[in-house]
Design a protein around this motif. Structure first.
Motif, PDB file in Angstrom:
ATOM      1  N   ILE A 182     -16.307  19.523  -7.604  1.00 41.01           N
ATOM      2  CA  ILE A 182     -15.598  20.678  -7.036  1.00 41.01           C
ATOM      3  C   ILE A 182     -14.083  20.477  -7.172  1.00 41.01           C
ATOM      4  O   ILE A 182     -13.354  21.390  -7.560  1.00 41.01           O
ATOM      5  N   GLU A 183     -13.632  19.274  -6.882  1.00 44.29           N
ATOM      6  CA  GLU A 183     -12.202  18.965  -6.961  1.00 44.29           C
ATOM      7  C   GLU A 183     -11.676  19.183  -8.382  1.00 44.29           C
ATOM      8  O   GLU A 183     -10.631  19.785  -8.578  1.00 44.29           O
ATOM      9  N   GLN A 184     -12.411  18.700  -9.362  1.00 46.98           N
ATOM     10  CA  GLN A 184     -11.965  18.805 -10.755  1.00 46.98           C
ATOM     11  C   GLN A 184     -12.040  20.239 -11.289  1.00 46.98           C
ATOM     12  O   GLN A 184     -11.281  20.602 -12.182  1.00 46.98           O
ATOM     13  N   TYR A 185     -12.953  21.039 -10.746  1.00 50.63           N
ATOM     14  CA  TYR A 185     -13.140  22.416 -11.240  1.00 50.63           C
ATOM     15  C   TYR A 185     -12.910  23.444 -10.126  1.00 50.63           C
ATOM     16  O   TYR A 185     -13.571  24.475 -10.084  1.00 50.63           O
ATOM     17  N   ARG A 186     -11.957  23.163  -9.261  1.00 50.41           N
ATOM     18  CA  ARG A 186     -11.669  24.047  -8.127  1.00 50.41           C
ATOM     19  C   ARG A 186     -11.387  25.467  -8.620  1.00 50.41           C
ATOM     20  O   ARG A 186     -10.662  25.679  -9.578  1.00 50.41           O
ATOM     21  N   ASN A 187     -12.021  26.455  -7.973  1.00 47.33           N
ATOM     22  CA  ASN A 187     -11.894  27.877  -8.325  1.00 47.33           C
ATOM     23  C   ASN A 187     -12.386  28.204  -9.734  1.00 47.33           C
ATOM     24  O   ASN A 187     -12.033  29.230 -10.302  1.00 47.33           O
ATOM     25  N   HIS A 195     -19.626  34.151  -4.812  1.00 49.97           N
ATOM     26  CA  HIS A 195     -18.502  33.494  -4.129  1.00 49.97           C
ATOM     27  C   HIS A 195     -18.098  32.229  -4.875  1.00 49.97           C
ATOM     28  O   HIS A 195     -18.874  31.679  -5.669  1.00 49.97           O
ATOM     29  N   PHE A 196     -16.868  31.791  -4.628  1.00 48.85           N
ATOM     30  CA  PHE A 196     -16.427  30.509  -5.166  1.00 48.85           C
ATOM     31  C   PHE A 196     -17.141  29.395  -4.412  1.00 48.85           C
ATOM     32  O   PHE A 196     -17.477  29.549  -3.237  1.00 48.85           O
ATOM     33  N   VAL A 197     -17.371  28.282  -5.089  1.00 53.45           N
ATOM     34  CA  VAL A 197     -18.053  27.143  -4.474  1.00 53.45           C
ATOM     35  C   VAL A 197     -17.001  26.156  -3.976  1.00 53.45           C
ATOM     36  O   VAL A 197     -16.067  25.815  -4.695  1.00 53.45           O
ATOM     37  N   ASN A 198     -17.171  25.753  -2.711  1.00 51.83           N
ATOM     38  CA  ASN A 198     -16.333  24.683  -2.166  1.00 51.83           C
ATOM     39  C   ASN A 198     -17.248  23.587  -1.626  1.00 51.83           C
ATOM     40  O   ASN A 198     -18.434  23.551  -1.960  1.00 51.83           O
ATOM     41  N   GLU A 199     -16.713  22.708  -0.793  1.00 50.85           N
ATOM     42  CA  GLU A 199     -17.483  21.554  -0.325  1.00 50.85           C
ATOM     43  C   GLU A 199     -18.577  21.899   0.688  1.00 50.85           C
ATOM     44  O   GLU A 199     -19.371  21.045   1.059  1.00 50.85           O
ATOM     45  N   HIS A 200     -18.639  23.145   1.160  1.00 55.05           N
ATOM     46  CA  HIS A 200     -19.620  23.534   2.181  1.00 55.05           C
ATOM     47  C   HIS A 200     -20.553  24.613   1.633  1.00 55.05           C
ATOM     48  O   HIS A 200     -20.109  25.545   0.979  1.00 55.05           O
ATOM     49  N   TYR A 201     -21.854  24.490   1.940  1.00 48.18           N
ATOM     50  CA  TYR A 201     -22.840  25.477   1.462  1.00 48.18           C
ATOM     51  C   TYR A 201     -22.415  26.907   1.809  1.00 48.18           C
ATOM     52  O   TYR A 201     -22.227  27.235   2.980  1.00 48.18           O
ATOM     53  N   ASP A 202     -22.287  27.737   0.790  1.00 49.97           N
ATOM     54  CA  ASP A 202     -22.085  29.189   0.949  1.00 49.97           C
ATOM     55  C   ASP A 202     -20.840  29.571   1.757  1.00 49.97           C
ATOM     56  O   ASP A 202     -20.789  30.651   2.349  1.00 49.97           O
TER      57      ASP A 202
END
Length: 192
Positions: free
Chosen positions: A96-101, A141-148
């Protein structure tokens, strides 16, 4: 040419919707690879029949190995966008960090309702019907560190009829997913 990498865990009907939209020229990109969470799923058959490279994640890999494997494959396939299309594993924070947004997901409810850990597939639709909701739908939605919990990009609503079962609701929403997901991908990639 822009690259899309798709992650899938099931039949791959949303994956097929993306393939079809590329074929019609609606999405100006190519699918450089499919990451499958397990062997024997329909998404892999679709990848093979369209000459799309695929990779099956090793079973029971540790979080660190999972992260390394994903980062290695993504580096090879060089995605402008990563699309989770019915992918049931949590994406490691390093990815997620490397491909944020640059990672999006399609979810079969109107987030933030009926989202989070354990809410996937028919379980979502059963919860919606059991709660007596009058509308549901799907969310990209965009994916971050938390589900959905990532920022919502776009949603489509459907009416929940009195006679809807979790199965009939799932069919209604899946039809909308097949329109919404390619539409959002096109907006993101064609305009950047």
């Amino acid at each position: 040419m822009k690259n899309i990498v798709v992650f899938a865990s099931g039949s791959g009907s949303n994956f097929q919707a993306i393939i079809d939209s590329i074929g019609k020229g609606e999405i100006e990109a190519q699918i450089s690879g499919l990451i499958a969470s397990r062997p024997g799923i329909g998404a892999i058959e679709r990848a093979i029949s369209h000459n799309i490279p695929h990779y099956i994640l090793p079973d029971k890999s540790s979080e660190a190995t999972f992260s390394e494997v994903l980062l290695s494959k993504l580096k090879e396939w060089n995605p402008n966008l990563i699309v989770l299309a019915g992918f049931l594993k949590k994406i490691p924070s390093e990815v997620i960090e490397q491909y944020r947004n640059k990672i999006i997901n399609i979810h079969p409810s109107l987030l933030p309702k009926f989202g989070g850990k354990g809410y996937y597939g028919i379980k979502v639709h059963r919860a919606v019907v059991d709660a007596g909701e009058t509308e549901s739908g799907c969310t990209v939605h965009f994916v971050n560190e938390h589900y959905d919990k990532g920022d919502i990009i776009k949603q489509t609503k459907v009416v929940v009829s009195d006679d809807d079962t979790p199965e009939t609701l799932a069919q209604k929403i899946l039809k909308e997913e097949h329109k919404l997901l390619p539409n959002v991908i096109a907006e993101i990639l064609n305009n950047n």
